[in-house]
Design a protein around this motif. Structure first.
Motif, PDB file in Angstrom:
ATOM      1  N   GLY A 287       0.814  -1.212   0.000  1.00 40.69           N
ATOM      2  CA  GLY A 287       0.000   0.000   0.000  1.00 40.69           C
ATOM      3  C   GLY A 287       0.848   1.263   0.000  1.00 40.69           C
ATOM      4  O   GLY A 287       0.544   2.227  -0.716  1.00 40.69           O
ATOM      5  N   LEU A 288       1.923   1.285   0.784  1.00 38.47           N
ATOM      6  CA  LEU A 288       2.813   2.451   0.794  1.00 38.47           C
ATOM      7  C   LEU A 288       3.469   2.657  -0.563  1.00 38.47           C
ATOM      8  O   LEU A 288       3.566   3.793  -1.053  1.00 38.47           O
ATOM      9  CB  LEU A 288       3.892   2.274   1.858  1.00 38.47           C
ATOM     10  N   LEU A 289       3.931   1.573  -1.172  1.00 35.95           N
ATOM     11  CA  LEU A 289       4.559   1.683  -2.487  1.00 35.95           C
ATOM     12  C   LEU A 289       3.580   2.240  -3.514  1.00 35.95           C
ATOM     13  O   LEU A 289       3.919   3.110  -4.333  1.00 35.95           O
ATOM     14  CB  LEU A 289       5.068   0.315  -2.945  1.00 35.95           C
ATOM     15  N   GLN A 290       2.341   1.768  -3.467  1.00 36.63           N
ATOM     16  CA  GLN A 290       1.332   2.244  -4.415  1.00 36.63           C
ATOM     17  C   GLN A 290       0.988   3.704  -4.183  1.00 36.63           C
ATOM     18  O   GLN A 290       0.838   4.482  -5.141  1.00 36.63           O
ATOM     19  CB  GLN A 290       0.080   1.374  -4.317  1.00 36.63           C
ATOM     20  N   GLU A 291       0.850   4.097  -2.918  1.00 38.97           N
ATOM     21  CA  GLU A 291       0.522   5.489  -2.616  1.00 38.97           C
ATOM     22  C   GLU A 291       1.649   6.426  -3.063  1.00 38.97           C
ATOM     23  O   GLU A 291       1.396   7.508  -3.592  1.00 38.97           O
ATOM     24  CB  GLU A 291       0.258   5.660  -1.115  1.00 38.97           C
ATOM     25  N   ALA A 292       2.892   6.003  -2.836  1.00 36.82           N
ATOM     26  CA  ALA A 292       4.026   6.830  -3.262  1.00 36.82           C
ATOM     27  C   ALA A 292       4.078   6.939  -4.771  1.00 36.82           C
ATOM     28  O   ALA A 292       4.312   8.024  -5.330  1.00 36.82           O
ATOM     29  CB  ALA A 292       5.326   6.245  -2.725  1.00 36.82           C
ATOM     30  N   SER A 293       3.862   5.833  -5.452  1.00 41.33           N
ATOM     31  CA  SER A 293       3.865   5.851  -6.914  1.00 41.33           C
ATOM     32  C   SER A 293       2.767   6.770  -7.445  1.00 41.33           C
ATOM     33  O   SER A 293       2.964   7.497  -8.425  1.00 41.33           O
ATOM     34  CB  SER A 293       3.676   4.433  -7.448  1.00 41.33           C
ATOM     35  N   ARG A 294       1.623   6.769  -6.788  1.00 37.99           N
ATOM     36  CA  ARG A 294       0.480   7.565  -7.253  1.00 37.99           C
ATOM     37  C   ARG A 294       0.755   9.057  -7.195  1.00 37.99           C
ATOM     38  O   ARG A 294       0.283   9.815  -8.046  1.00 37.99           O
ATOM     39  CB  ARG A 294      -0.753   7.220  -6.408  1.00 37.99           C
ATOM     40  N   VAL A 295       1.526   9.522  -6.185  1.00 37.81           N
ATOM     41  CA  VAL A 295       1.743  10.963  -6.055  1.00 37.81           C
ATOM     42  C   VAL A 295       2.929  11.444  -6.881  1.00 37.81           C
ATOM     43  O   VAL A 295       3.166  12.655  -6.985  1.00 37.81           O
ATOM     44  CB  VAL A 295       1.951  11.375  -4.580  1.00 37.81           C
ATOM     45  N   LEU A 296       3.674  10.517  -7.490  1.00 41.34           N
ATOM     46  CA  LEU A 296       4.836  10.896  -8.284  1.00 41.34           C
ATOM     47  C   LEU A 296       4.497  10.905  -9.767  1.00 41.34           C
ATOM     48  O   LEU A 296       3.744  10.061 -10.265  1.00 41.34           O
ATOM     49  CB  LEU A 296       5.995   9.939  -8.025  1.00 41.34           C
ATOM     50  N   LEU A 297       5.061  11.847 -10.474  1.00 45.83           N
ATOM     51  CA  LEU A 297       4.806  11.988 -11.913  1.00 45.83           C
ATOM     52  C   LEU A 297       5.249  10.724 -12.646  1.00 45.83           C
ATOM     53  O   LEU A 297       6.359  10.224 -12.441  1.00 45.83           O
ATOM     54  CB  LEU A 297       5.570  13.195 -12.449  1.00 45.83           C
ATOM     55  N   GLY A 298       4.367  10.203 -13.469  1.00 52.29           N
ATOM     56  CA  GLY A 298       4.686   9.013 -14.235  1.00 52.29           C
ATOM     57  C   GLY A 298       4.424   7.712 -13.514  1.00 52.29           C
ATOM     58  O   GLY A 298       4.639   6.637 -14.082  1.00 52.29           O
TER      59      GLY A 298
END
Length: 391
Positions: A287-298
Motif C-alpha cells: 500500500g505504501l509503495l502504491q501510494e508513493a507511486s500515485r503521487v509521483l509523476l509518471g
C-alpha cells in the motif's frame, strides 16, 4: 580549562541525540564515553523519515526550538560541504486529504513568520516538478522552501567521529545499560556485561526506552511512543528533491538514490510480538509503495530495499523532555519526537546545561519535572528501541 569542562560524562544512546551530545561535550573539554546497546544509529535514528521542519500548528516555544534546530543544520551544511550527500534543504510540499483543508495551517505558519507559500495545483510543477498534479488537493498545497531532510545514520557517524577526535570513547554493542546511583545520586552506568563506568553525570538518550529507565529510578515521564515502520526503496530514476507530506504517504529522497516512505495509517498496522519483535503486513508495504507511486509523476514502479520497524519516540504530551532530572542529581534526559530536527540543537543546549549548571532559556518549557506523579509512564520494554533486524 574551567572546572565545569573537566566533568566525566557517560552518554547512553547511539542515535542522533546521544551522538550530538557526546560530540558537543567532548569538543567543550568534558571526558566523554558514548555507550550504545548495539551499533550506532540502529534504533529510531536508523528508521526515521528525518524531515527537518517546524511545519504546522505548535506552541511558540516548541516552534522556536525547532527553528533553532534547523538553523544548526544549516550551519553544519556550510561547514561540511561533503554533507550535501546526506543533508539537503530543497523544501517540502504538503496538501490536505479530501474534505479537509490546510488553509488554517497556512495562516498559522504565515502568522508565525514561517516560510510558507500557497501553490495552486496547476502550478505545482514550479516547486515540485516530480509531483503528479492530479494527486494534489483541489485547493492546492503549501510549499515550505526552508525545509529539508537528513540521513541520520550518516550524520550520527560524523558526530561520533568528531567526538572521538576530541578524545571521547565510543562504546558500541554494550548491551542493556542502566543508570547506577548511590544515595540517590548518579555514579555512572552498569553495562550489559556487568561492568561499571563511573561518571559525574549521565545523559539518557535512549529514545522510547528512556521512560522505563526513568521509572526504575522513581521518575515518571509519560510515554506515547507507538510502533511504527519506515520503508526504504531501491534506487530509482525519479528526480525527486522536495519532501512530500501527503494524506496517504510521506516521501523523501534518500542518500543512495532511493526513497524513504511512511504514513500514519501504515504504522497502525505494525504487529508487536511477545518477544518484542516487530512485523509489518505485506499489504501495508504494498500500500505504501502504491501510494508513493500515485503521487509521483509518471507513477514509477518502486521496489522495497529494506524495512525498519520499532517504537517511534513520542513523550506523553508530545513535547520534548530535555535537561536535568531533579529527582536524581547528575542525571539528564533527552526524549523527544522530531529527534532529527532537534538533534543538533538539543546536544548543544544540554552540553551548556551540564557544564555550566544553568538552564538554557530554550529548554525551560521542556523540563522532566513538568510531569506530576499522577502521570504514570507507559513503559516500553527495555531493549525495544533496537531496530527490527530486517536490514
Amino acid at each position: 580549562m574551567p572546572e565545569s569542562a573537566a566533568k566525566k560524562v557517560v552518554v547512553v544512546g547511539g542515535g542522533i541525540l546521544g551522538a550530538s551530545t557526546a560530540a558537543h561535550l567532548a569538543r567543550a573539554g568534558a571526558t566523554v564515553t558514548l555507550v550504545t546497546a548495539g551499533a550506532l544509529a540502529d534504533g529510531a535514528s536508523g528508521r526515521s523519515i528525518a524531515w527537518l521542519n517546524s511545519s504546522g500548528d505548535r506552541s511558540r516555544e516548541y516552534h522556536h526550538l525547532r527553528l533553532m534546530g534547523i538553523d544548526r543544520y544549516r550551519t553544519w551544511a556550510s561547514q561540511h560541504p561533503d554533507g550535501r550527500a546526506y543533508l539537503r534543504f530543497d523544501g517540502a510540499v504538503k496538501w490536505a486529504a479530501p474534505g479537509e483543508t490546510l488553509r488554517d495551517t497556512f495562516a498559522f505558519e504565515r502568522a508565525a513568520g514561517y516560510d510558507a507559500v500557497w501553490v495552486d495545483r496547476s502550478d505545482i510543477a514550479r516547486v515540485a516538478p516530480h509531483v503528479n498534479p492530479e494527486a494534489v488537493a483541489d485547493e492546492g498545497a503549501i510549499f515550505n522552501a526552508g525545509e529539508g531532510w537528513v540521513d541520520l545514520p550518516a550524520i550520527v557517524a560524523a558526530l561520533a567521529e568528531q567526538a572521538r577526535r576530541a578524545g571521547a570513547r565510543v562504546l558500541e554493542h554494550a548491551g542493556e545499560t542502566h543508570v547506577a546511583t548511590e544515595h540517590g545520586r548518579v555514579t555512572g552506568v552498569i553495562l550489559g556485561n556487568g561492568d561499571i563506568l563511573g561518571a559525574d553525570s549521565v545523559v539518557l538518550a535512549t529514545g522510547p526506552a528512556a521512560p522505563a529507565e526513568l521509572a526504575r529510578l522513581g521518575v515518571n515521564v509519560p510515554n506515547s511512543s507507538p510502533a511504527a515502520f519506515v520503508l526504504f526503496t531501491e534506487p530509482t530514476d525519479v528526480p525527486i528533491r522536495t519532501v512530500l507530506n501527503t494524506p496517504r504517504v510521506a516521501v523523501r529522497p534518500a542518500a543512495d538514490g532511493g526513497l524513504v516512505l511512511d504514513a500514519d495509517w501504515a504504522e497502525q498496522t505494525v504487529v508487536v510480538a511477545g518477544d518484542r519483535t516487530f512485523s509489518v503486513p505485506e499489504t501495508s508495504v504494498e500500500g505504501l509503495l502504491q501510494e508513493a507511486s500515485r503521487v509521483l509523476l509518471g507513477s514509477p514502479e518502486l521496489k522495497v530495499a529494506r524495512i525498519g520497524a520499532g517504537w517511534k519516540p513520542i513523550p506523553g504530551d508530545g513535547n520534548p523532555v530535555a535537561g536535568a532530572v531533579p529527582q536524581v542529581p547528575g542525571l539528564y534526559v533527552l526524549f523527544t519526537h522530531s529527534g532529527a530536527t532537534l538533534g543538533l540543537i538539543l546536544g548543544e543546549l544540554l552540553t551548556e546545561e551540564i557544564l555550566t549548571g544553568g538552564v538554557p532559556p530554550a529548554l525551560r518549557t521542556f523540563r522532566a519535572d513538568r510531569f506530576t506523579s499522577s502521570q504514570l509512564s507507559t513503559p516500553v520494554p527495555t531493549g525495544a528501541w533496537a531496530a527490527v533486524r530486517q536490514d
